[in-house]
Design an enzyme around this catalytic site. Structure first.
Site, short mmCIF file in Angstrom:
data_model
loop_
_atom_site.label_atom_id
_atom_site.label_comp_id
_atom_site.label_asym_id
_atom_site.label_seq_id
_atom_site.Cartn_x
_atom_site.Cartn_y
_atom_site.Cartn_z
N LYS A 1 46.98 37.42 39.78
CA LYS A 1 45.89 38.24 40.29
C LYS A 1 44.55 37.64 39.89
CE LYS A 1 44.06 43.00 40.04
NZ LYS A 1 42.69 42.71 39.57
N THR B 1 47.03 38.54 35.31
CA THR B 1 45.64 38.58 35.74
C THR B 1 44.84 37.49 35.04
OG1 THR B 1 45.77 40.93 36.21
CG2 THR B 1 43.57 40.02 35.87
N HIS C 1 38.45 41.11 41.54
CA HIS C 1 38.50 42.24 40.60
C HIS C 1 37.65 43.40 41.10
CE1 HIS C 1 40.28 42.68 36.50
NE2 HIS C 1 39.54 43.77 36.49
#
Length: 421
Positions: free
Chosen positions: A276, A186, A300
């Protein structure tokens, strides 16, 4: 004139069938939930405000989240008529393995605060449904517990690169040892977003008791009973906690993460790796050139940079550039099976759900997660049948039109730059 007659008891009973009441209150409320929004209403009623708002809220003015949901509202579906789709197959291959549906469960932090079964409910429901489950670095169940709950299913691990790199490296090794098949690196959280609902509610880990907390708890004794009579919260990575969620994130995350960190993690991980938090076509192309297996278009859930790009709007542009070279996934704002169908039609290989699963968790624990997955599956199947497609592979861009509620000003940035020269 209509001929009248005395009603015959036998005919009345042929017309009327009495429904047996469902005595189990949880089962009844979940059966009566026909949409994810129905589950959200129950979740709000049964969960203390601070925990619910942590799940439901987003950053600052929550504009990114609203726009993401508007994007799915503003789609037009184009069905193929006289094209039978009696039997629908929703299964797909994703990142080297099967999934019974084109969506999985996204990583969520502090999940047991929402409902005490937390990630264990999510992993168990995902395994039963045959879809992937993703455990967050900030999850409240360990890597090993998730593996034990879902031993034969697809388990993915979401990784934050933290200030203390050895913590992140240790998590990678544990996930690899436990047999997790995909790592979700992420990149959109160098610092915490301004989640104003949490600040206004005084939401902290662990929860702090105040007069407002007590008043909010009075109509929800079951939540506090579950919280106080179950094991202490354990986090996948944090050995100590104390403070607001934003403070915890800021103390753990590192704004200096770079492509060098990706290279290190890539060297440690034998399985698939996806990134991500990708929000531009340029970054997507760079990451594919760097050798990642896939990217997840995500802002997010609107919880980081408010006014960030809408992943669903970005999707067709990214697919056009890298769709043949890497797996493209999308999240943020998905609340209906038709949203999932639209993503697949525009070229996504897979989607992830976050809040949709958490509303089910708060509404009814594991049974609520099962119901959330079932609702999305029912909506997806119905949408596919009405579109006249029998498999995920048959969904194509021609089935979807993205209507434009938000239209960018053409080349505005270029004009400003020229004016400043």
């Amino acid at each position: 004139m209509v001929k009248r007659q005395f009603p015959k008891p036998s005919e009345i009973f042929d017309l009327l069938h009495f429904k047996m009441p469902t005595l189990n209150a949880k089962k009844r409320r979940l059966q009566d939930s026909l949409t994810i929004w129905d589950l959200r209403k129950i979740a709000k009623r049964r969960t203390p405000r601070a925990a619910f708002d942590y799940t439901d809220g987003a950053a600052e003015g929550e504009i990114s989240l609203a726009r993401a949901r508007h994007a799915f509202e503003d789609i037009e579906l184009h069905p193929d008529i006289l094209h039978p789709a009696e039997d629908v197959d929703t299964s797909c291959e994703i990142l080297g393995g099967p999934s019974s549906m084109p969506f999985g469960i996204a990583p969520t932090g502090f999940t047991r605060l929402m409902q005490t079964e937390g990630e264990i409910a999510g992993a168990g429901a995902a395994g039963a449904a045959g879809i992937p489950f993703t455990l967050s670095t900030l999850g409240t169940a360990s890597i090993e517990e998730v593996k034990a709950t879902n031993p034969l299913g697809r388990n993915w691990f979401q990784l934050y690169v933290m200030r203390k790199r050895e913590i992140s490296y240790g998590l990678v090794e544990r996930a690899k040892h436990a047999g997790f098949d995909t790592l979700m690196f992420t990149v959109d959280t160098p610092v915490a977003g301004a989640r104003l609902r949490d600040k206004r509610n005084g939401f902290s880990i662990p929860p702090q008791i105040s007069l407002g907390t007590v008043l909010d708890a009075l109509p929800r004794p079951w939540w506090w009973f579950d919280f106080l009579t179950t094991p202490k919260l354990e986090f996948a990575s944090l050995s100590s906690t104390g403070g607001t969620v934003g403070e915890l994130l800021d103390s753990a995350m590192d704004p200096t993460i770079s492509h060098q960190d990706l290279d290190v993690i890539r060297g440690m991980w034998d399985g698939k790796i996806i990134i991500k938090g990708v929000q531009t076509v340029t970054d997507a192309k760079k990451l594919v050139d760097a050798g990642v297996d896939g990217i997840l278009l995500s802002n997010h859930g609107g919880r980081q940079l408010d006014r960030a790009p809408v992943p669903f709007h970005l999707l067709p542009h990214v697919v056009r550039e890298i769709g043949k070279d890497a797996t493209v996934m999308v999240d943020t704002g998905i609340m209906n099976g038709a949203d999932i169908a639209a993503c697949i039609a525009l070229g996504a290989d897979f989607t992830l759900i976050g809040r949709a699963y958490l509303y089910g968790l708060m509404a009814g624990g594991r049974a609520g997660v099962d119901r959330a997955i079932a609702i999305l599956h029912e909506e997806l199947v119905r949408t596919m049948k009405l579109l006249g497609v029998s498999s995920i592979a048959e969904l194509e861009p021609r089935h979807i039109t993205q209507l434009t509620r938000y239209v960018p000003v053409p080349k505005l940035a270029q004009h400003v730059a020229e004016a400043l020269v």
